[in-house]
Design an enzyme around this catalytic site. Sequence first.
Site: not given
Length: 359
Positions: A56, A207
């Site tokens: 916002e 990973l």
Amino acid sequence: MADQADITAMRRAVTLAARGLGSTSPNPVVGCVVLDASGHQVGEGWHQRAGGPHAEVHALRAAGALARGGTAYVTLEPCAHTGRTGPCAQALIEAGISRVVYAVGDPNPQASGGADVLRAAGVEVEQGLLADEAEAVNIAWLTSVRRGRPFVRWKYAATLDGRIAAADGTSRWISSAESRADVHRLRAEADAVVVGGGTLRADDPHLAVRGIEGAVQPLRVAIDTRATILPTARVLDDAAPTLLVVGEDADTRHLPGVELLRLPLHDGRIGVHDLLPRLYARGVRSILLEGGPTLTGAFVLGGAVDQVVGYLAPVLLGAGPAALVDAGITTITRALRLDITETVRIGPDLRITATPKER
């Protein structure tokens, strides 16, 4: 009742929210669009990183004075509390916004209540527009708040006959290069990537995220009850942080400098519901579970898999390990039924996304 302009603005807000995936945890991803009093878009923004301005605020800064008398479309109920940033409900009020449309209510009791604050200030408030779309993009954070544990997405790649490797153990590569690249996107969106000892020994996985510019590296969580991992294992390099989860009595003298989490063993295994709260406590809100089949079976048995993403390759093997074992399912009446939410072609493969009906 929402008109097309409302739908267009909220759909744009949902798209903006997705830009924050992987960089806002432990906060949610949120998007916001501001229309002026005549219905023209004058500002937009998204929550870009934890501790930074909320969606916002970005949108209101872009709109400036044109926000006065306008409408703000937000994917999540504007917050009403002061944390590392100020309350967004108050920022909307001070900007002169006359109407706020938000998609999903905030389940976090510390941050909810923004709608009431806005109404008390005379702002028209509406909830529920494109709620399903906004929920889907923010599902990891919403699930973690509602359940008090990380959201768990299980990813696997298999042949059409359900094999994750050949009978001799070889598995590179079942899925396509396009699918493997897509997995790096999933890693980049996760706070942690989790594998078990079988995968560590068989594949020596790395990973870390590759090929995605600006990605925040997830925590690599390697579960190795007896700490048999070698100091030269790829998962222990400095490309990303690593947490090695071991049994309470595991001998780790050969692993100096490795961050350890010692947990009690249950029938020789780490308990899923011992692990998840500890990860949650350190800020992990989403997990990409990458295997293997025994570890995944423990998660399924514990009711801790929230989403399944399967990459199915147009390949047949006829023998070899299955994607899932030891899940406590012994008869068809106990089968874990899934709702398929998406099917997408990824190169030659088919990516299927599904959620357990019990969710």
